[in-house]
Each structure stands twice: as C-alpha cells, then as structure tokens.
Motif scaffolding. Structure first.
Motif, short mmCIF file in Angstrom:
data_model
loop_
_atom_site.label_atom_id
_atom_site.label_comp_id
_atom_site.label_asym_id
_atom_site.label_seq_id
_atom_site.Cartn_x
_atom_site.Cartn_y
_atom_site.Cartn_z
N VAL A 136 1.03 -0.84 0.05
CA VAL A 136 -0.65 -0.10 0.23
C VAL A 136 0.75 1.12 0.16
O VAL A 136 2.08 1.14 0.47
N ILE A 137 0.30 2.06 -1.22
CA ILE A 137 1.08 3.25 -1.09
C ILE A 137 0.65 4.57 -0.41
O ILE A 137 -0.47 4.34 -0.80
N ILE A 138 0.66 5.39 0.61
CA ILE A 138 0.19 6.50 1.07
C ILE A 138 0.82 7.89 0.67
O ILE A 138 2.23 7.85 1.42
N GLY A 139 0.79 9.13 -0.37
CA GLY A 139 1.89 9.26 -0.52
C GLY A 139 2.81 9.05 -1.47
O GLY A 139 2.21 8.49 -2.26
N GLU A 140 3.79 8.81 -0.93
CA GLU A 140 5.37 8.30 -1.33
C GLU A 140 5.54 7.81 -0.39
O GLU A 140 7.16 6.56 0.05
N LYS A 141 4.86 6.68 1.08
CA LYS A 141 4.97 5.84 2.21
C LYS A 141 4.40 5.16 1.65
O LYS A 141 3.56 4.92 1.64
N VAL A 142 5.82 3.86 1.73
CA VAL A 142 5.45 2.57 1.32
C VAL A 142 5.24 2.25 2.09
O VAL A 142 6.30 1.28 2.91
N TYR A 143 3.92 1.00 2.43
CA TYR A 143 3.32 0.16 3.14
C TYR A 143 3.79 -1.63 2.74
O TYR A 143 3.15 -1.74 1.81
N GLY A 144 4.70 -2.36 3.44
CA GLY A 144 4.31 -3.48 2.72
C GLY A 144 3.92 -4.73 3.88
O GLY A 144 4.21 -4.31 5.47
N ARG A 145 3.49 -5.89 2.55
CA ARG A 145 3.24 -6.99 3.78
C ARG A 145 1.87 -6.20 5.16
O ARG A 145 1.46 -6.96 6.09
N VAL A 146 1.20 -5.68 3.84
CA VAL A 146 -0.12 -4.76 4.89
C VAL A 146 -1.36 -6.36 4.43
O VAL A 146 -1.36 -6.89 3.50
N ASP A 147 -1.93 -6.49 5.74
CA ASP A 147 -3.51 -7.04 5.18
C ASP A 147 -4.61 -6.13 5.99
O ASP A 147 -4.10 -5.62 6.57
N ALA A 148 -5.31 -7.10 6.06
CA ALA A 148 -6.39 -6.08 6.74
C ALA A 148 -6.60 -5.57 7.36
O ALA A 148 -7.48 -4.35 7.93
N LYS A 149 -6.07 -6.43 8.72
CA LYS A 149 -6.49 -6.14 10.48
C LYS A 149 -5.07 -5.08 10.33
O LYS A 149 -5.02 -4.40 11.23
N LYS A 150 -4.36 -4.36 9.37
CA LYS A 150 -3.14 -3.53 9.96
C LYS A 150 -3.58 -2.37 9.22
O LYS A 150 -3.51 -0.91 9.74
N VAL A 151 -5.03 -2.23 7.99
CA VAL A 151 -5.79 -1.16 7.68
C VAL A 151 -5.30 -0.19 8.68
O VAL A 151 -4.78 1.22 8.80
N ALA A 152 -5.96 -0.29 9.41
CA ALA A 152 -6.31 0.54 10.58
C ALA A 152 -5.71 1.15 11.41
O ALA A 152 -5.60 2.61 11.48
N GLY A 153 -4.40 0.65 11.72
CA GLY A 153 -3.30 1.44 12.41
C GLY A 153 -2.63 2.17 11.30
O GLY A 153 -2.60 3.56 11.49
N ILE A 154 -3.01 2.02 9.96
CA ILE A 154 -2.06 2.52 8.85
C ILE A 154 -2.79 3.37 8.94
O ILE A 154 -1.85 5.00 8.87
N LEU A 155 -3.83 3.86 9.02
CA LEU A 155 -5.00 5.15 8.65
C LEU A 155 -4.62 6.07 9.79
O LEU A 155 -4.72 7.16 9.91
N ALA A 156 -4.48 5.87 10.97
CA ALA A 156 -4.96 6.30 12.10
C ALA A 156 -3.16 6.93 11.91
O ALA A 156 -3.06 7.93 13.37
N GLU A 157 -2.45 7.03 11.35
CA GLU A 157 -1.25 7.44 11.81
C GLU A 157 -1.46 8.76 10.91
O GLU A 157 -0.46 9.93 11.16
N TYR A 158 -2.42 8.66 10.32
CA TYR A 158 -2.76 10.10 9.26
C TYR A 158 -3.49 11.32 9.71
O TYR A 158 -4.16 11.76 9.59
N ALA A 159 -4.63 10.95 11.23
CA ALA A 159 -5.31 11.22 12.42
C ALA A 159 -4.54 12.86 11.90
O ALA A 159 -3.57 12.76 12.38
N GLU A 160 -5.46 13.82 12.03
CA GLU A 160 -5.08 15.48 12.67
C GLU A 160 -5.76 15.71 13.46
O GLU A 160 -6.66 15.78 13.13
#
Length: 160
Positions: A136-160
């Motif tokens: 998964v790529i968000i902007g220019e940051k690459v996330y590897g070995r992502v599964d559905a369980k990791k999605v919430a945590g990844i999105l939380a990184e972008y909470a403002e």
C-alpha cells in the motif's frame, strides 16, 4: 481557464514561470505535466488548455499524453492519496482484502475521495516491490506486507 475553481491564479503563475524558465519548450510536455500535477494535484481540462497554449501544442496532444500515462490524473485526489498494488504477487497475498477494508473504513469506492478530501483510494498494476506484497502506498510512503487487520493502524497515522 477562469472556470476552474480548484486552480488558483498563483498556481497558474507558478506553472507559467516554470515553463518560461525552460531552456527549450520542445520535448518538455511530460516534465511540464509533472510540474502541473505537483502544483494542482491533478490535471483538469483548464490546466491542460493552459499547458497546450504555453507550449504551443494542440490540446489533443496534451490530453493524449495525460490519458496514456497512468501517473497523470484528471480527477482530484485526496490530501493523502492511497494506492494499493494489485499486481500478481500482491493480489495472491491478499491485496483485494486490503482494498475492501480500506474502502469500508474510508467509506469510498476505488477511485473515490473522502468527503473531507483527506483520502483518495486507487489501485495500481504493479509497483515492483513483490517481496513486500501486498503493498500500500500513501503519498510517497510505502507499506509492505499489509493485511486487512493493519489498515486501521495505518490510517490512524494520518489522523490530524
């Protein structure tokens, strides 16, 4: 050009200055399109018309290049554009589940933008990082070995 509410005069001024500073305008369409997308976030018709005029090219040529290269987009993207690789390795390792979870949590389909403009969701054919599948790529940051369980945590990184 004036009907584009998304594109500021400053954006056009910056793009015009960039084009004017080129040593030669010949053969610089892709460079100019990259700069324009960097300024505006996408390439609506009004921006393409401006580029065609400044480079003395037919609008059809500009449009053809924008449509041909998947990097370029004519639709607005979110502040944090999300792309999920759907290449073979990523797909086999569960990328489709990741896309469904992102879509569910963001409340948008693939190709959509959240109402607040924070996220957009797209898929790609291959990013060349098969060893990290699914990617998964968000902007220019690459996330590897992502599964559905990791999605919430990844999105939380972008909470403002």
């Amino acid at each position: 050009m004036d009907s584009c509410t998304c594109c500021t005069n400053k954006g056009y001024d910056d793009l015009g200055a960039f084009i004017d500073a080129l040593p030669s305008k010949k053969g610089e369409l892709i460079t100019v399109l990259h700069q324009a997308q960097s300024i505006f976030g996408y390439l609506p018709r009004e921006v393409q018309e401006f580029i065609a005029e400044k480079l003395d090219l037919p609008l059809a040529k500009v449009y053809g290049v924008v449509k041909f290269y998947s990097f370029f987009t004519m639709t607005p993207k979110g502040k944090h554009p999300i792309s999920v690789c759907m290449g073979t390795a990523c797909y086999v390792r569960g990328a489709e589940d990741v896309v469904h979870e992102l879509s569910r949590q963001l409340g948008i389909p693939v190709g959509g933008v959240t109402e607040d403009g924070k996220f957009s969701l797209d898929t790609l054919r291959c990013v060349g990082a098969c060893g990290l599948a699914p990617v998964v790529i968000i902007g220019e940051k690459v996330y590897g070995r992502v599964d559905a369980k990791k999605v919430a945590g990844i999105l939380a990184e972008y909470a403002e």
